[in-house]
Write a protein that holds these residues in place. Structure first.
Motif, PDB file in Angstrom:
ATOM      1  N   ALA A 157       0.603  -1.372   0.300  1.00  0.00           N
ATOM      2  CA  ALA A 157       0.080   0.196  -0.176  1.00  0.00           C
ATOM      3  C   ALA A 157       0.985   1.414  -0.205  1.00  0.00           C
ATOM      4  N   GLY A 158       2.167   1.004   1.004  1.00  0.00           N
ATOM      5  CA  GLY A 158       3.184   2.400   0.672  1.00  0.00           C
ATOM      6  C   GLY A 158       3.433   2.512  -0.786  1.00  0.00           C
ATOM      7  N   LEU A 159       3.475   1.862  -1.825  1.00  0.00           N
ATOM      8  CA  LEU A 159       4.346   2.501  -3.825  1.00  0.00           C
ATOM      9  C   LEU A 159       3.922   2.985  -3.862  1.00  0.00           C
ATOM     10  N   ALA A 160       2.238   3.256  -3.830  1.00  0.00           N
ATOM     11  CA  ALA A 160       1.806   4.397  -4.527  1.00  0.00           C
ATOM     12  C   ALA A 160       1.900   5.846  -3.888  1.00  0.00           C
ATOM     13  N   PRO A 161       2.031   6.227  -2.942  1.00  0.00           N
ATOM     14  CA  PRO A 161       2.270   6.999  -2.435  1.00  0.00           C
ATOM     15  C   PRO A 161       3.844   7.742  -2.938  1.00  0.00           C
ATOM     16  N   THR A 162       4.557   6.910  -2.471  1.00  0.00           N
ATOM     17  CA  THR A 162       5.599   6.941  -2.786  1.00  0.00           C
ATOM     18  C   THR A 162       6.272   7.179  -4.020  1.00  0.00           C
TER      19      THR A 162
END
Length: 219
Positions: free
Chosen positions: A103-108
């Motif tokens: 889930a942290g990939l897109a915001p990063t």
């Protein structure tokens, strides 16, 4: 004064970061908070830090947060709106990504694409797409700062002198639920036993990674 957004604000890393922000109110301003489903906790954090927005991935939690924050002026966002905001909010100095899993990939990617700084405690995006993340960061003059314990320790050690001075890097482990268990009993370990970490509540996937030492391979 640094303007910060904390993704995963209700987890252990996120809550620790907010304690730092509370201890230094002249140095940190919390602009935004995000979590998966902890509506009551994130509403309490919003009451303490008065962010501009909060975001919750779970629709039911989002509705509860909207009710809890009604009349406060805090905007409650869904994940697509959060990504749009992170990709264009230039006044944010640092986005702490303490989310769990992919889930942290897109915001990063959203933050790096606009040349922002990501303080990264979420290792799965780097394991899965590290080459892409580093490429996007280089193209846009963005920064990735590792803040999880092992990553930050290695990062600081390599910056403390010449890289040639480092011969090897050793990662140690706590041992989790099996630190004192005799090796000859390991074949009889059950999933239920592996899920009983003595210290951390990390969710089943990460807890099993810890018990099997797979998390060290990821780190």
């Amino acid at each position: 004064m640094k303007n910060i957004v904390v993704l995963g604000s209700t987890g252990s890393v996120g809550t620790a970061a907010l304690e730092v922000a509370a201890a230094f109110p002249d140095r940190f301003r919390v602009l935004g908070l995000a979590a998966r489903h902890s509506a009551e906790t994130i509403a309490a954090q919003a009451g303490r830090f008065s962010p501009r927005f909060v975001s919750l991935a779970d629709p039911g939690a989002r509705r509860r947060a909207e009710a809890l924050l009604a009349g406060t002026g805090v905007e409650v966002l869904d994940p697509p709106s959060l990504l749009d905001l992170l990709g264009g909010l230039g006044e944010v100095d640092v986005v702490l990504n303490a989310m769990s899993g992919m889930a942290g990939l897109a915001p990063t990617l959203a933050v790096l694409s606009r040349g922002g700084t990501v303080a990264l405690a979420n290792k799965e995006p780097v394991v899965a797409a590290g080459r892409i993340l580093l490429g996007v960061a280089a193209e846009n003059g963005a920064r990735i700062l590792p803040v999880d314990s092992e990553h930050s320790a290695v990062f600081q050690a390599r910056r403390a002198g010449s890289p040639g001075e480092v011969r090897r890097i050793l990662l140690t482990a706590s041992g989790g639920p099996f630190r004192d268990r005799p090796l000859d009993t390991f074949p009889r370990i059950t999933p239920e036993e592996a899920l009983r970490h003595p210290t951390w509540k990390m969710g089943p996937k990460i807890t099993i990674d810890s018990a099997t030492m797979m998390n060290k391979a990821l780190e």
